[in-house]
Each structure stands twice: as structure tokens, then as C-alpha cells.
Design a protein around this motif. Structure first.
Motif, PDB file in Angstrom:
ATOM      1  N   MET A  32       2.506  -9.802  15.892  1.00  0.00           N
ATOM      2  CA  MET A  32       2.861 -11.073  16.520  1.00  0.00           C
ATOM      3  C   MET A  32       3.897 -10.864  17.623  1.00  0.00           C
ATOM      4  SD  MET A  32       3.047 -13.255  12.972  1.00  0.00           S
ATOM      5  CE  MET A  32       3.700 -14.761  13.659  1.00  0.00           C
ATOM      6  N   VAL A  33       4.856  -9.974  17.374  1.00  0.00           N
ATOM      7  CA  VAL A  33       5.871  -9.683  18.380  1.00  0.00           C
ATOM      8  C   VAL A  33       5.278  -8.860  19.522  1.00  0.00           C
ATOM      9  CG1 VAL A  33       8.035  -8.457  18.813  1.00  0.00           C
ATOM     10  CG2 VAL A  33       7.763  -9.805  16.728  1.00  0.00           C
ATOM     11  N   ALA A  34       4.532  -7.813  19.165  1.00  0.00           N
ATOM     12  CA  ALA A  34       3.995  -6.901  20.177  1.00  0.00           C
ATOM     13  C   ALA A  34       3.045  -7.594  21.135  1.00  0.00           C
ATOM     14  CB  ALA A  34       3.289  -5.730  19.493  1.00  0.00           C
ATOM     15  N   HIS A  35       2.281  -8.584  20.640  1.00  0.00           N
ATOM     16  CA  HIS A  35       1.315  -9.294  21.473  1.00  0.00           C
ATOM     17  C   HIS A  35       1.820 -10.666  21.898  1.00  0.00           C
ATOM     18  CE1 HIS A  35      -1.250  -6.327  19.289  1.00  0.00           C
ATOM     19  NE2 HIS A  35      -1.772  -6.196  20.494  1.00  0.00           N
ATOM     20  N   ASN A  36       3.096 -10.900  21.690  1.00  0.00           N
ATOM     21  CA  ASN A  36       3.731 -12.142  22.146  1.00  0.00           C
ATOM     22  C   ASN A  36       3.080 -13.377  21.552  1.00  0.00           C
ATOM     23  OD1 ASN A  36       5.838 -13.311  23.603  1.00  0.00           O
ATOM     24  ND2 ASN A  36       4.545 -13.742  25.360  1.00  0.00           N
ATOM     25  N   GLN A  37       2.617 -13.262  20.308  1.00  0.00           N
ATOM     26  CA  GLN A  37       1.990 -14.379  19.608  1.00  0.00           C
ATOM     27  C   GLN A  37       3.021 -14.986  18.663  1.00  0.00           C
ATOM     28  OE1 GLN A  37      -1.533 -11.377  18.815  1.00  0.00           O
ATOM     29  NE2 GLN A  37      -2.049 -13.389  17.993  1.00  0.00           N
ATOM     30  N   LEU A  38       3.856 -15.834  19.193  1.00  0.00           N
ATOM     31  CA  LEU A  38       4.997 -16.318  18.432  1.00  0.00           C
ATOM     32  C   LEU A  38       4.883 -17.791  18.073  1.00  0.00           C
ATOM     33  CD1 LEU A  38       7.762 -14.409  20.406  1.00  0.00           C
ATOM     34  CD2 LEU A  38       6.537 -13.693  18.358  1.00  0.00           C
ATOM     35  N   SER A  39       3.647 -18.296  17.993  1.00  0.00           N
ATOM     36  CA  SER A  39       3.477 -19.687  17.592  1.00  0.00           C
ATOM     37  C   SER A  39       3.919 -19.893  16.146  1.00  0.00           C
ATOM     38  CB  SER A  39       2.018 -20.120  17.759  1.00  0.00           C
ATOM     39  OG  SER A  39       1.152 -19.271  17.041  1.00  0.00           O
ATOM     40  N   VAL A  40       3.838 -18.819  15.355  1.00  0.00           N
ATOM     41  CA  VAL A  40       4.382 -18.831  13.998  1.00  0.00           C
ATOM     42  C   VAL A  40       5.483 -17.782  13.947  1.00  0.00           C
ATOM     43  CG1 VAL A  40       3.902 -18.455  11.556  1.00  0.00           C
ATOM     44  CG2 VAL A  40       2.179 -19.551  13.010  1.00  0.00           C
ATOM     45  N   ASN A  41       6.610 -18.133  13.370  1.00  0.00           N
ATOM     46  CA  ASN A  41       7.753 -17.224  13.317  1.00  0.00           C
ATOM     47  C   ASN A  41       7.420 -15.999  12.465  1.00  0.00           C
ATOM     48  OD1 ASN A  41      10.206 -15.941  13.019  1.00  0.00           O
ATOM     49  ND2 ASN A  41      11.353 -17.829  12.653  1.00  0.00           N
ATOM     50  N   PRO A  42       7.499 -14.786  13.041  1.00  0.00           N
ATOM     51  CA  PRO A  42       7.206 -13.595  12.247  1.00  0.00           C
ATOM     52  C   PRO A  42       8.121 -13.431  11.044  1.00  0.00           C
ATOM     53  CG  PRO A  42       7.800 -13.022  14.531  1.00  0.00           C
ATOM     54  CD  PRO A  42       7.798 -14.496  14.440  1.00  0.00           C
ATOM     55  N   GLN A  43       9.301 -14.059  11.081  1.00  0.00           N
ATOM     56  CA  GLN A  43      10.204 -13.959   9.943  1.00  0.00           C
ATOM     57  C   GLN A  43       9.591 -14.568   8.687  1.00  0.00           C
ATOM     58  OE1 GLN A  43      13.081 -12.272   9.736  1.00  0.00           O
ATOM     59  NE2 GLN A  43      12.622 -11.567  11.799  1.00  0.00           N
ATOM     60  N   GLY A  44       8.730 -15.552   8.861  1.00  0.00           N
ATOM     61  CA  GLY A  44       8.058 -16.136   7.712  1.00  0.00           C
ATOM     62  C   GLY A  44       7.127 -15.143   7.042  1.00  0.00           C
ATOM     63  N   VAL A  45       6.419 -14.342   7.844  1.00  0.00           N
ATOM     64  CA  VAL A  45       5.529 -13.325   7.296  1.00  0.00           C
ATOM     65  C   VAL A  45       6.348 -12.231   6.619  1.00  0.00           C
ATOM     66  CG1 VAL A  45       3.658 -11.728   7.831  1.00  0.00           C
ATOM     67  CG2 VAL A  45       3.866 -13.858   9.111  1.00  0.00           C
ATOM     68  N   LEU A  46       7.484 -11.888   7.223  1.00  0.00           N
ATOM     69  CA  LEU A  46       8.358 -10.888   6.614  1.00  0.00           C
ATOM     70  C   LEU A  46       8.931 -11.393   5.284  1.00  0.00           C
ATOM     71  CD1 LEU A  46      10.243  -9.499   9.732  1.00  0.00           C
ATOM     72  CD2 LEU A  46       8.477  -8.352   8.370  1.00  0.00           C
ATOM     73  N   ARG A  47       9.094 -12.702   5.166  1.00  0.00           N
ATOM     74  CA  ARG A  47       9.534 -13.261   3.886  1.00  0.00           C
ATOM     75  C   ARG A  47       8.519 -12.939   2.791  1.00  0.00           C
ATOM     76  NH1 ARG A  47       9.278 -19.606   2.544  1.00  0.00           N
ATOM     77  NH2 ARG A  47       9.818 -19.521   0.330  1.00  0.00           N
ATOM     78  N   CYS A  48       7.230 -13.020   3.117  1.00  0.00           N
ATOM     79  CA  CYS A  48       6.192 -12.662   2.142  1.00  0.00           C
ATOM     80  C   CYS A  48       6.288 -11.179   1.786  1.00  0.00           C
ATOM     81  CB  CYS A  48       4.810 -12.982   2.704  1.00  0.00           C
ATOM     82  SG  CYS A  48       4.507 -14.747   3.003  1.00  0.00           S
ATOM     83  N   ALA A  49       6.550 -10.330   2.794  1.00  0.00           N
ATOM     84  CA  ALA A  49       6.708  -8.903   2.538  1.00  0.00           C
ATOM     85  C   ALA A  49       7.885  -8.638   1.613  1.00  0.00           C
ATOM     86  CB  ALA A  49       6.891  -8.145   3.860  1.00  0.00           C
ATOM     87  N   GLU A  50       8.973  -9.350   1.839  1.00  0.00           N
ATOM     88  CA  GLU A  50      10.168  -9.172   1.010  1.00  0.00           C
ATOM     89  C   GLU A  50       9.886  -9.565  -0.433  1.00  0.00           C
ATOM     90  OE1 GLU A  50      13.570  -7.996  -0.222  1.00  0.00           O
ATOM     91  OE2 GLU A  50      13.199  -7.878   1.936  1.00  0.00           O
ATOM     92  N   ILE A  51       9.144 -10.647  -0.623  1.00  0.00           N
ATOM     93  CA  ILE A  51       8.789 -11.068  -1.985  1.00  0.00           C
ATOM     94  C   ILE A  51       7.958  -9.993  -2.669  1.00  0.00           C
ATOM     95  CG2 ILE A  51       7.380 -12.700  -3.306  1.00  0.00           C
ATOM     96  CD1 ILE A  51       8.276 -14.868  -1.301  1.00  0.00           C
ATOM     97  N   LEU A  52       6.966  -9.459  -1.968  1.00  0.00           N
ATOM     98  CA  LEU A  52       6.101  -8.438  -2.541  1.00  0.00           C
ATOM     99  C   LEU A  52       6.874  -7.161  -2.860  1.00  0.00           C
ATOM    100  CD1 LEU A  52       3.000  -8.968  -0.230  1.00  0.00           C
ATOM    101  CD2 LEU A  52       3.078  -9.411  -2.691  1.00  0.00           C
ATOM    102  N   SER A  53       7.876  -6.850  -2.030  1.00  0.00           N
ATOM    103  CA  SER A  53       8.657  -5.634  -2.263  1.00  0.00           C
ATOM    104  C   SER A  53       9.440  -5.712  -3.565  1.00  0.00           C
ATOM    105  CB  SER A  53       9.609  -5.392  -1.087  1.00  0.00           C
ATOM    106  OG  SER A  53      10.727  -6.264  -1.129  1.00  0.00           O
ATOM    107  N   ARG A  54       9.721  -6.914  -4.029  1.00  0.00           N
ATOM    108  CA  ARG A  54      10.508  -7.082  -5.249  1.00  0.00           C
ATOM    109  C   ARG A  54       9.657  -7.109  -6.513  1.00  0.00           C
ATOM    110  NH1 ARG A  54      13.238 -11.173  -2.042  1.00  0.00           N
ATOM    111  NH2 ARG A  54      12.212 -12.813  -3.269  1.00  0.00           N
ATOM    112  N   LEU A  55       8.345  -7.208  -6.368  1.00  0.00           N
ATOM    113  CA  LEU A  55       7.471  -7.272  -7.538  1.00  0.00           C
ATOM    114  C   LEU A  55       7.419  -5.912  -8.224  1.00  0.00           C
ATOM    115  CD1 LEU A  55       4.407  -9.375  -6.320  1.00  0.00           C
ATOM    116  CD2 LEU A  55       6.429 -10.155  -7.564  1.00  0.00           C
ATOM    117  N   THR A  56       7.493  -5.914  -9.529  1.00  0.00           N
ATOM    118  CA  THR A  56       7.373  -4.680 -10.306  1.00  0.00           C
ATOM    119  C   THR A  56       6.327  -4.864 -11.394  1.00  0.00           C
ATOM    120  OG1 THR A  56       9.171  -5.408 -11.772  1.00  0.00           O
ATOM    121  CG2 THR A  56       9.765  -4.010  -9.897  1.00  0.00           C
ATOM    122  N   PHE A  57       5.690  -3.773 -11.755  1.00  0.00           N
ATOM    123  CA  PHE A  57       4.625  -3.842 -12.766  1.00  0.00           C
ATOM    124  C   PHE A  57       4.826  -2.722 -13.787  1.00  0.00           C
ATOM    125  CE2 PHE A  57       2.868  -5.201  -8.655  1.00  0.00           C
ATOM    126  CZ  PHE A  57       2.607  -6.517  -8.953  1.00  0.00           C
TER     127      PHE A  57
END
Length: 317
Positions: free
Chosen positions: A292-317
Motif C-alpha cells: 500500500m505504501v510502495a504503490h501509494n495506495q493509501l485509501s486505507v491506512n496501512p497501520q490497520g493492516v499492521l494491527r492485524c499482523a500484530e495480533i497474529l504475532s501474539r497468537l500461540t499454539f
């Protein structure tokens, strides 16, 4: 801007589409294509005996519009001047051959135009989220199982590993730093692309961008649209489901529980380890945010997508 046919019917190009194309490909190049588009549409209409209707509103890289064939069959016309994904998407459609996906009816590879089966009523899978998210996730898994195919002996499809290389450009973009991207997530995503690809139990032809906006209702079933055509670990396919449907997924009050449940459900329905599904979800969240940043597609904040990544990083199994 409008597109004019010989019949003098005026087709309005959505303002968001005009802005998006100019933003991604440059104002001069995009405007030049917009000027050529009327004659191109007229050519396709005559060649394939189509009555063209106004384009859809939610366009991005392609001009996509409903049309009607001479025999009354409702179809979709899709074309683009720029997208380098066209040939791969076309090749994937030919291999998928209508199984789990809208059928390809006509095409011109050189001119980057195709006619596709129109799915009706065409309700997007995103309409089920979040109230019926369990059902939506099950539909996603079912489409995946239908689509995946053995890799052709000779092909030009991009590989998952190649797509992962996009992330290596991030630090150069930020002059050796990470910008607003958490360094830990970036490094983990780069590592996951490499290790998950290397440990893939099999390599298949995948849709490559399967999410809630690319699955539509077709009578009493659901079918995919708009394949990218990617070769690699089938686990890669689940990744886009962990940051979609954007942006509404970010409004879910129970996002952490939703993503954790999707990992568990996809693991059960696809027969994959939860750690592999979680890993591909995290890796693709980070890659998508960077894209989104590299192609200047910022209609949706990339920080929101990174929030999903952060949630997944905390999951343990």
C-alpha cells in the motif's frame, strides 16, 4: 470523466477509479488511456457482440463493466492498459476452467481484454462479516480446495518466494530504517516467507488474492473472481483472509478473537498446521501494508493492516 459510445450513451467513470489510476500509474499515462478507452470498448462490443452497461463503481486496476451478449446472456467485460497481472490471471482462469471460479468466455491477451461469466446475484462474501464470519470462512476454505491445481510444467506465474522479495525493498525506501513499520514484524515476515516456502508440503497453482471481495454469490453457490495466478505453498492462500474485508474488519470489536478463530477454523478445514496458517497471515499482512505504501495506495491506512499482523504475532499454539 465520461466514456462515450457511438450510441451517445454516456458512461461515467467513477471518480475514485480516476484518482486511483492516476495515483498508481501517473496522471499523463492514465489520462491517455482514459481517452483511448471509448474506442476500445466499441471495438470489444462489436467483436464479441456485446451491449455494454455502465461500469461498476468499486474499480481499481481494471475497467470492469456488466454487458449482455447477443443471445441475452449476462456477462462481464474486463480490460486494462497497465496491469502486468493480466496474462497471469488469464492463464489461471484457463487452468481453473470454471471450477470454483467464474468461467472465462472470450479473451484477447494482446489487448488485455476478456469476457467472463457474470455471477448473479453477485453478492460479495464480505456481506456475511462479521455476523456470519464462521460461514464466510468456511466458504473461503471450500473455494480454496476447489481452485488449487498442480503447477504446469512450463509457466510464467510469479512464485510466492518472488512476492516475498518485495519486503526487502522496504528498508531501502526508508533509507535503511523501517519508517512506521515495526522492525520486529518486518523481519518476522521476511523470515516467514522464506521458511514457510522452503518447508511447503506441496507446490500448487493458487488464486493469489483470495479474500472476501473476490468471492461472489452465484445462485445457490459461491465462486471466486479476479485470480492473480501464483505458484507456491497452498498455505499462502489463506493470508489475505486475515486483513479482509478491509476496512470493515478493523471495526470489529472482537478482532483478536475473530482472527484467532479464523486460524483454528482454516487449520481444521484445510488440514494445515495452525502455526503455518498464522505465519502466512502475519507475512501477508505486513507485505500488504508495505505494498500500500510502495504503490501509494493509501485509501486505507496501512497501520490497520499492521494491527492485524500484530495480533497474529501474539497468537500461540
Amino acid at each position: 470523466m465520461h466514456v462515450r459510445k457511438e450510441s451517445c450513451l454516456m458512461f461515467h467513470l467513477p471518480e475514485d477509479f480516476l484518482h486511483f489510476m492516476r495515483e498508481v500509474y501517473g496522471t499523463e499515462a492514465a489520462n491517455a488511456w482514459f481517452q483511448r478507452l471509448p474506442s476500445l470498448l466499441e471495438e470489444y462490443a462489436q467483436r464479441w457482440q456485446l451491449t455494454l452497461l455502465p461500469p461498476f463503481e468499486n474499480l481499481s486496476f481494471h475497467y470492469v463493466a456488466p454487458a449482455i451478449r447477443a443471445d441475452g446472456t449476462p456477462v462481464i467485460l474486463k480490460t486494462s492498459e497497465f496491469s502486468d497481472e493480466f496474462e497471469h490471471g488469464l492463464a489461471a482462469l484457463r487452468i481453473f476452467n470454471g471450477r470454483g471460479i467464474a468461467r472465462l468466455l472470450e479473451y484477447d491477451e494482446e489487448k488485455k481484454a476478456m469476457v467472463l461469466e457474470r455471477l448473479q446475484p453477485g453478492t460479495m462474501l464480505e456481506s456475511l462479516v462479521p455476523e456470519q464470519d464462521v460461514q464466510a470462512t468456511s466458504i473461503l476454505a471450500g473455494i480454496m480446495r476447489q481452485l488449487w491445481r498442480p503447477v504446469p510444467e512450463e509457466h510464467t506465474f510469479p512464485t510466492v518466494e518472488q512476492l516475498g522479495q518485495d519486503l526487502t525493498q522496504l528498508r531501502a525506501y526508508y533509507a535503511g530504517g523501517y519508517g512506521p513499520f515495526p522492525p520486529r514484524l518486518v523481519e518476522e515476515a521476511i523470515d516467514l516467507f522464506a521458511t514457510l516456502s522452503a518447508s511447503a508440503p506441496q507446490t500448487m497453482l493458487l488464486h493469489g488474492d483470495l479474500h472476501h471481495y473476490n468471492i461472489l454469490q452465484a445462485q445457490d453457490t459461491w465462486l471466486a473472481i479476479d485470480p492473480k495466478g501464483v505458484v507456491g505453498d497452498p498455505g499462502y492462500e489463506v493470508g489475505a483472509s486475515f486483513f479482509n474485508p478491509l476496512p470493515r474488519i478493523l471495526e470489529a470489536p472482537n478482532l483478536e478473537q475473530m482472527l484467532a478463530r479464523r486460524v483454528a477454523q482454516l487449520s481444521e478445514e484445510l488440514g494445515m498446521e495452525r502455526t503455518r496458517i498464522r505465519g502466512w497471515g502475519l507475512a501477508q499482512c505486513v507485505r500488504n501494508a508495505w505494498s500500500m505504501v510502495a504503490h501509494n495506495q493509501l485509501s486505507v491506512n496501512p497501520q490497520g493492516v499492521l494491527r492485524c499482523a500484530e495480533i497474529l504475532s501474539r497468537l500461540t499454539f
